[in-house]
Design a protein around this motif. Structure first.
Motif, short mmCIF file in Angstrom:
data_model
loop_
_atom_site.label_atom_id
_atom_site.label_comp_id
_atom_site.label_asym_id
_atom_site.label_seq_id
_atom_site.Cartn_x
_atom_site.Cartn_y
_atom_site.Cartn_z
N LEU A 109 24.36 10.61 -8.35
CA LEU A 109 24.60 12.04 -8.31
C LEU A 109 24.20 12.60 -6.96
CD1 LEU A 109 23.19 13.32 -11.73
CD2 LEU A 109 25.58 13.32 -11.04
N ALA A 110 24.84 13.67 -6.55
CA ALA A 110 24.37 14.39 -5.37
C ALA A 110 23.02 15.02 -5.69
CB ALA A 110 25.37 15.47 -4.98
N LYS A 111 22.20 15.19 -4.67
CA LYS A 111 20.87 15.78 -4.89
C LYS A 111 20.99 17.15 -5.55
CE LYS A 111 18.24 17.04 -1.37
NZ LYS A 111 17.31 16.93 -0.22
N SER A 112 21.99 17.93 -5.15
CA SER A 112 22.18 19.26 -5.73
C SER A 112 22.46 19.18 -7.22
CB SER A 112 23.31 20.00 -5.01
OG SER A 112 24.53 19.26 -5.12
N ASN A 113 23.11 18.09 -7.64
CA ASN A 113 23.40 17.93 -9.07
C ASN A 113 22.14 17.53 -9.85
OD1 ASN A 113 26.09 18.64 -8.93
ND2 ASN A 113 26.77 16.54 -8.51
N VAL A 114 21.30 16.69 -9.24
CA VAL A 114 20.02 16.37 -9.88
C VAL A 114 19.21 17.64 -10.10
CG1 VAL A 114 17.83 15.13 -9.63
CG2 VAL A 114 19.98 14.02 -8.96
N LEU A 115 19.28 18.54 -9.12
CA LEU A 115 18.50 19.78 -9.20
C LEU A 115 19.06 20.75 -10.26
CD1 LEU A 115 17.80 20.35 -5.40
CD2 LEU A 115 16.20 19.58 -7.16
N ARG A 116 20.21 20.44 -10.83
CA ARG A 116 20.69 21.23 -11.97
C ARG A 116 19.83 20.97 -13.20
NH1 ARG A 116 26.02 23.15 -11.60
NH2 ARG A 116 27.20 22.37 -9.80
N TYR A 117 19.22 19.78 -13.26
CA TYR A 117 18.49 19.37 -14.46
C TYR A 117 16.98 19.44 -14.27
CZ TYR A 117 23.18 17.71 -15.32
OH TYR A 117 24.55 17.64 -15.47
N PHE A 118 16.52 19.26 -13.05
CA PHE A 118 15.10 19.38 -12.71
C PHE A 118 15.00 20.15 -11.41
CE2 PHE A 118 15.27 15.61 -15.37
CZ PHE A 118 14.17 15.77 -16.20
N GLU A 119 14.12 21.12 -11.36
CA GLU A 119 14.08 21.99 -10.19
C GLU A 119 13.53 21.32 -8.94
OE1 GLU A 119 9.89 24.36 -10.68
OE2 GLU A 119 11.58 25.07 -11.86
N SER A 120 12.85 20.20 -9.09
CA SER A 120 12.26 19.52 -7.94
C SER A 120 11.88 18.10 -8.32
CB SER A 120 11.01 20.27 -7.44
OG SER A 120 10.00 20.25 -8.43
N ARG A 121 11.59 17.30 -7.30
CA ARG A 121 11.05 15.96 -7.53
C ARG A 121 9.78 16.03 -8.35
NH1 ARG A 121 6.71 14.14 -4.59
NH2 ARG A 121 6.35 11.88 -4.54
N GLU A 122 8.93 17.00 -8.05
CA GLU A 122 7.66 17.13 -8.76
C GLU A 122 7.87 17.43 -10.23
OE1 GLU A 122 7.05 17.33 -4.55
OE2 GLU A 122 8.39 18.51 -5.82
N ALA A 123 8.88 18.20 -10.55
CA ALA A 123 9.16 18.52 -11.96
C ALA A 123 9.55 17.25 -12.73
CB ALA A 123 10.27 19.56 -12.06
N VAL A 124 10.31 16.37 -12.09
CA VAL A 124 10.66 15.09 -12.71
C VAL A 124 9.40 14.28 -12.99
CG1 VAL A 124 11.87 12.89 -12.40
CG2 VAL A 124 12.93 15.01 -11.58
N LEU A 125 8.55 14.19 -11.98
CA LEU A 125 7.36 13.34 -12.10
C LEU A 125 6.34 13.91 -13.08
CD1 LEU A 125 7.00 12.31 -8.36
CD2 LEU A 125 7.88 10.94 -10.26
N LEU A 126 6.24 15.23 -13.18
CA LEU A 126 5.33 15.82 -14.16
C LEU A 126 5.78 15.51 -15.58
CD1 LEU A 126 4.43 19.34 -12.71
CD2 LEU A 126 2.91 17.38 -13.01
N GLU A 127 7.09 15.52 -15.80
CA GLU A 127 7.56 15.18 -17.14
C GLU A 127 7.29 13.71 -17.45
OE1 GLU A 127 11.44 15.98 -19.96
OE2 GLU A 127 10.86 17.34 -18.35
N LEU A 128 7.45 12.86 -16.45
CA LEU A 128 7.12 11.44 -16.65
C LEU A 128 5.63 11.27 -16.91
CD1 LEU A 128 9.16 9.48 -13.95
CD2 LEU A 128 9.46 9.43 -16.42
N LEU A 129 4.80 12.04 -16.23
CA LEU A 129 3.36 11.96 -16.44
C LEU A 129 3.01 12.24 -17.89
CD1 LEU A 129 0.34 11.89 -15.72
CD2 LEU A 129 0.58 14.22 -14.83
N GLN A 130 3.58 13.28 -18.46
CA GLN A 130 3.24 13.62 -19.84
C GLN A 130 3.81 12.61 -20.83
OE1 GLN A 130 0.90 15.52 -20.40
NE2 GLN A 130 0.82 16.30 -18.29
N THR A 131 4.94 12.01 -20.50
CA THR A 131 5.46 10.92 -21.33
C THR A 131 4.50 9.73 -21.30
OG1 THR A 131 7.75 11.58 -20.96
CG2 THR A 131 7.38 9.31 -21.66
N GLU A 132 3.99 9.41 -20.12
CA GLU A 132 3.04 8.32 -19.97
C GLU A 132 1.75 8.61 -20.73
OE1 GLU A 132 2.80 5.31 -18.32
OE2 GLU A 132 4.95 5.27 -17.92
N MET A 133 1.28 9.85 -20.66
CA MET A 133 0.06 10.23 -21.38
C MET A 133 0.26 10.10 -22.89
SD MET A 133 -2.53 11.05 -19.41
CE MET A 133 -3.57 12.14 -20.38
#
Length: 228
Positions: A46-70
Protein backbone atom coordinates in the motif's frame (compact mmCIF):
# COMPACT_ATOMS: atom_id res chain seq x y z
CA UNK A 1 0.24 -7.80 -2.73
CA UNK A 2 -2.56 -5.82 -4.43
CA UNK A 3 -5.24 -4.06 -2.42
CA UNK A 4 -8.41 -2.32 -3.44
CA UNK A 5 -9.82 0.38 -1.25
CA UNK A 6 -11.76 -1.05 1.67
CA UNK A 7 -15.36 0.10 1.57
CA UNK A 8 -17.20 -1.88 4.25
CA UNK A 9 -16.50 -1.96 7.99
CA UNK A 10 -15.49 -5.60 7.63
CA UNK A 11 -13.01 -4.74 4.88
CA UNK A 12 -11.55 -1.88 6.88
CA UNK A 13 -11.15 -4.15 9.90
CA UNK A 14 -9.39 -6.71 7.71
CA UNK A 15 -7.01 -4.01 6.41
CA UNK A 16 -6.15 -3.07 9.99
CA UNK A 17 -5.50 -6.71 10.85
CA UNK A 18 -3.22 -7.07 7.82
CA UNK A 19 -1.27 -3.96 8.75
CA UNK A 20 -0.86 -5.15 12.34
CA UNK A 21 0.16 -8.65 11.25
CA UNK A 22 2.78 -7.24 8.89
CA UNK A 23 4.16 -4.93 11.57
CA UNK A 24 4.31 -7.83 14.04
CA UNK A 25 6.22 -9.94 11.52
CA UNK A 26 8.67 -7.09 10.97
CA UNK A 27 9.32 -6.82 14.70
CA UNK A 28 10.43 -10.44 14.71
CA UNK A 29 13.20 -9.34 12.32
CA UNK A 30 14.14 -5.86 13.55
CA UNK A 31 13.90 -3.66 16.65
CA UNK A 32 11.14 -1.08 17.07
CA UNK A 33 13.56 1.75 16.25
CA UNK A 34 14.14 0.40 12.74
CA UNK A 35 10.51 -0.20 11.80
CA UNK A 36 9.55 2.65 9.48
CA UNK A 37 6.21 3.53 7.99
CA UNK A 38 7.78 3.49 4.52
CA UNK A 39 9.00 -0.10 4.92
CA UNK A 40 5.72 -1.18 6.50
CA UNK A 41 3.83 0.28 3.53
CA UNK A 42 6.15 -1.41 1.06
CA UNK A 43 5.70 -4.83 2.63
CA UNK A 44 1.94 -4.52 2.71
CA UNK A 45 1.76 -3.24 -0.86
CA UNK A 46 0.00 0.00 0.00
CA UNK A 47 1.03 3.60 -0.41
CA UNK A 48 1.97 5.23 2.89
CA UNK A 49 -1.03 7.56 2.55
CA UNK A 50 -3.29 4.50 2.35
CA UNK A 51 -1.79 2.96 5.49
CA UNK A 52 -2.54 6.26 7.23
CA UNK A 53 -6.23 5.77 6.40
CA UNK A 54 -6.28 2.97 8.98
CA UNK A 55 -3.68 4.16 11.52
CA UNK A 56 -2.81 7.80 12.02
CA UNK A 57 0.91 7.13 12.52
CA UNK A 58 3.59 4.49 12.90
CA UNK A 59 3.32 4.98 16.65
CA UNK A 60 -0.41 4.23 16.60
CA UNK A 61 0.31 0.90 14.90
CA UNK A 62 2.96 -0.01 17.45
CA UNK A 63 0.84 1.01 20.45
CA UNK A 64 -1.91 -1.33 19.31
CA UNK A 65 0.65 -4.11 18.93
CA UNK A 66 1.95 -3.34 22.41
CA UNK A 67 -1.46 -3.87 23.97
CA UNK A 68 -1.96 -7.08 21.98
CA UNK A 69 1.38 -8.31 23.32
CA UNK A 70 0.41 -7.34 26.87
CA UNK A 71 -2.89 -9.19 26.53
CA UNK A 72 -1.12 -12.29 25.23
CA UNK A 73 1.44 -12.09 28.05
CA UNK A 74 -1.32 -12.05 30.67
CA UNK A 75 -2.95 -15.03 28.97
CA UNK A 76 0.36 -16.91 29.01
CA UNK A 77 0.81 -16.19 32.73
CA UNK A 78 -2.66 -17.57 33.45
CA UNK A 79 -1.62 -20.84 31.78
CA UNK A 80 1.80 -21.05 33.43
CA UNK A 81 1.12 -19.73 36.93
CA UNK A 82 3.62 -21.11 39.48
CA UNK A 83 2.35 -23.72 41.95
CA UNK A 84 0.83 -22.54 45.19
CA UNK A 85 1.93 -23.52 48.66
CA UNK A 86 4.78 -22.36 50.81
CA UNK A 87 5.36 -19.15 52.67
CA UNK A 88 4.50 -15.76 51.15
CA UNK A 89 8.22 -15.19 50.59
CA UNK A 90 8.56 -18.48 48.70
CA UNK A 91 5.48 -17.78 46.60
CA UNK A 92 6.75 -14.28 45.90
CA UNK A 93 10.11 -15.60 44.72
CA UNK A 94 8.45 -18.16 42.43
CA UNK A 95 6.18 -15.48 41.01
CA UNK A 96 9.15 -13.17 40.40
CA UNK A 97 10.95 -15.95 38.52
CA UNK A 98 7.86 -16.65 36.41
CA UNK A 99 7.35 -12.98 35.55
CA UNK A 100 10.99 -12.47 34.59
CA UNK A 101 11.28 -15.64 32.51
CA UNK A 102 8.02 -15.00 30.68
CA UNK A 103 9.08 -11.44 29.82
CA UNK A 104 12.48 -12.65 28.59
CA UNK A 105 10.64 -15.01 26.27
CA UNK A 106 8.76 -12.09 24.71
CA UNK A 107 11.41 -9.85 23.11
CA UNK A 108 8.88 -7.97 20.98
CA UNK A 109 6.87 -7.03 24.07
CA UNK A 110 10.01 -5.91 25.90
CA UNK A 111 11.19 -3.82 22.96
CA UNK A 112 7.77 -2.15 22.67
CA UNK A 113 7.66 -1.49 26.42
CA UNK A 114 11.13 0.06 26.32
CA UNK A 115 10.01 2.45 23.56
CA UNK A 116 6.59 3.22 25.00
CA UNK A 117 7.07 6.42 27.01
CA UNK A 118 9.87 8.06 25.04
CA UNK A 119 8.70 7.20 21.52
CA UNK A 120 5.40 5.43 21.04
CA UNK A 121 3.25 7.75 23.15
CA UNK A 122 4.27 10.69 20.97
CA UNK A 123 2.95 11.63 17.52
CA UNK A 124 -0.52 10.36 18.40
CA UNK A 125 -3.89 12.04 18.84
CA UNK A 126 -5.85 12.27 22.07
CA UNK A 127 -8.26 9.68 20.68
CA UNK A 128 -5.48 7.15 20.15
CA UNK A 129 -3.97 7.99 23.54
CA UNK A 130 -7.30 7.35 25.28
CA UNK A 131 -7.79 4.05 23.46
CA UNK A 132 -4.25 2.99 24.28
CA UNK A 133 -4.53 3.83 27.98
CA UNK A 134 -7.91 2.11 28.31
CA UNK A 135 -6.44 -1.07 26.84
CA UNK A 136 -3.41 -0.69 29.11
CA UNK A 137 -5.70 -0.36 32.14
CA UNK A 138 -7.56 -3.56 31.21
CA UNK A 139 -4.33 -5.49 30.68
CA UNK A 140 -2.90 -4.18 33.95
CA UNK A 141 -6.02 -5.27 35.82
CA UNK A 142 -5.61 -8.79 34.42
CA UNK A 143 -2.00 -8.87 35.66
CA UNK A 144 -3.01 -7.53 39.08
CA UNK A 145 -5.61 -10.29 39.43
CA UNK A 146 -2.96 -12.89 38.58
CA UNK A 147 -0.62 -11.51 41.24
CA UNK A 148 -3.42 -11.42 43.80
CA UNK A 149 -4.14 -15.10 43.23
CA UNK A 150 -0.50 -15.95 43.89
CA UNK A 151 0.02 -13.49 46.74
CA UNK A 152 -3.35 -12.63 48.29
CA UNK A 153 -1.47 -11.15 51.26
CA UNK A 154 -0.57 -8.14 49.10
CA UNK A 155 -4.13 -7.01 48.50
CA UNK A 156 -5.12 -5.11 45.36
CA UNK A 157 -2.89 -2.13 46.05
CA UNK A 158 0.21 -4.20 46.75
CA UNK A 159 -0.42 -6.39 43.71
CA UNK A 160 -0.73 -3.28 41.54
CA UNK A 161 2.55 -1.95 42.89
CA UNK A 162 4.31 -5.24 42.17
CA UNK A 163 3.01 -5.27 38.59
CA UNK A 164 4.06 -1.66 38.08
CA UNK A 165 7.54 -2.27 39.49
CA UNK A 166 8.09 -5.39 37.39
CA UNK A 167 6.99 -3.72 34.16
CA UNK A 168 9.11 -0.63 34.87
CA UNK A 169 12.10 -2.88 35.58
CA UNK A 170 11.59 -4.60 32.23
CA UNK A 171 11.31 -1.26 30.43
CA UNK A 172 14.64 -0.11 31.87
CA UNK A 173 16.49 -3.43 31.77
CA UNK A 174 15.71 -4.32 28.16
CA UNK A 175 17.83 -1.66 26.40
CA UNK A 176 20.55 -1.95 29.06
CA UNK A 177 20.82 -5.69 28.43
CA UNK A 178 21.16 -5.18 24.66
CA UNK A 179 24.63 -3.58 24.38
CA UNK A 180 25.98 -2.19 21.13
CA UNK A 181 28.56 -4.08 19.09
CA UNK A 182 31.32 -1.86 20.52
CA UNK A 183 30.25 -2.61 24.09
CA UNK A 184 30.04 -6.33 23.43
CA UNK A 185 33.57 -6.24 22.08
CA UNK A 186 34.71 -4.30 25.16
CA UNK A 187 33.13 -6.87 27.49
CA UNK A 188 34.76 -9.72 25.56
CA UNK A 189 38.17 -8.09 25.60
CA UNK A 190 38.34 -7.26 29.30
CA UNK A 191 37.03 -9.72 31.92
CA UNK A 192 36.83 -6.94 34.53
CA UNK A 193 34.32 -5.10 32.35
CA UNK A 194 32.21 -8.21 31.75
CA UNK A 195 30.81 -7.87 35.26
CA UNK A 196 29.07 -4.67 34.12
CA UNK A 197 27.04 -6.53 31.51
CA UNK A 198 23.40 -6.78 32.59
CA UNK A 199 21.35 -9.95 32.34
CA UNK A 200 17.72 -9.06 31.64
CA UNK A 201 16.08 -12.06 33.30
CA UNK A 202 18.23 -11.87 36.40
CA UNK A 203 17.71 -8.13 36.83
CA UNK A 204 13.93 -8.29 36.44
CA UNK A 205 13.71 -11.33 38.71
CA UNK A 206 15.74 -9.71 41.48
CA UNK A 207 13.76 -6.48 41.22
CA UNK A 208 10.45 -8.35 41.44
CA UNK A 209 11.69 -10.47 44.36
CA UNK A 210 12.81 -7.45 46.35
CA UNK A 211 9.60 -5.58 45.54
CA UNK A 212 7.42 -8.53 46.58
CA UNK A 213 9.36 -9.03 49.83
CA UNK A 214 9.21 -5.35 50.68
CA UNK A 215 5.51 -5.09 49.92
CA UNK A 216 4.77 -8.20 51.97
CA UNK A 217 6.70 -6.74 54.92
CA UNK A 218 4.58 -3.60 54.73
CA UNK A 219 1.41 -5.71 54.98
CA UNK A 220 2.31 -6.91 58.48
CA UNK A 221 -0.33 -5.96 61.07
CA UNK A 222 0.60 -2.88 63.05
CA UNK A 223 0.20 -4.83 66.29
CA UNK A 224 2.99 -7.18 65.24
CA UNK A 225 5.47 -4.35 64.93
CA UNK A 226 7.49 -3.15 67.91
CA UNK A 227 6.36 0.10 69.46
CA UNK A 228 8.52 3.05 68.54
Amino acid sequence: MEFQRARSDEQRLERRRQILATAAAMLSEMPVAKLSLNELSRRIGLAKSNVLRYFESREAVLLELLQTEMHDWAAELRRSAPPGGGTPRERGDRLAQTLAASLAGRPVLCDLLAAQAAVLEHNISTEVAVRHKRAAWQNTQALIELVQRQLPELGAEGAAQLVETTVLAAMAAWPCSRPSEALRAAYDSDPTLAALRMDFTDLVRRTAEVAASGLLARQEPTSARPAS
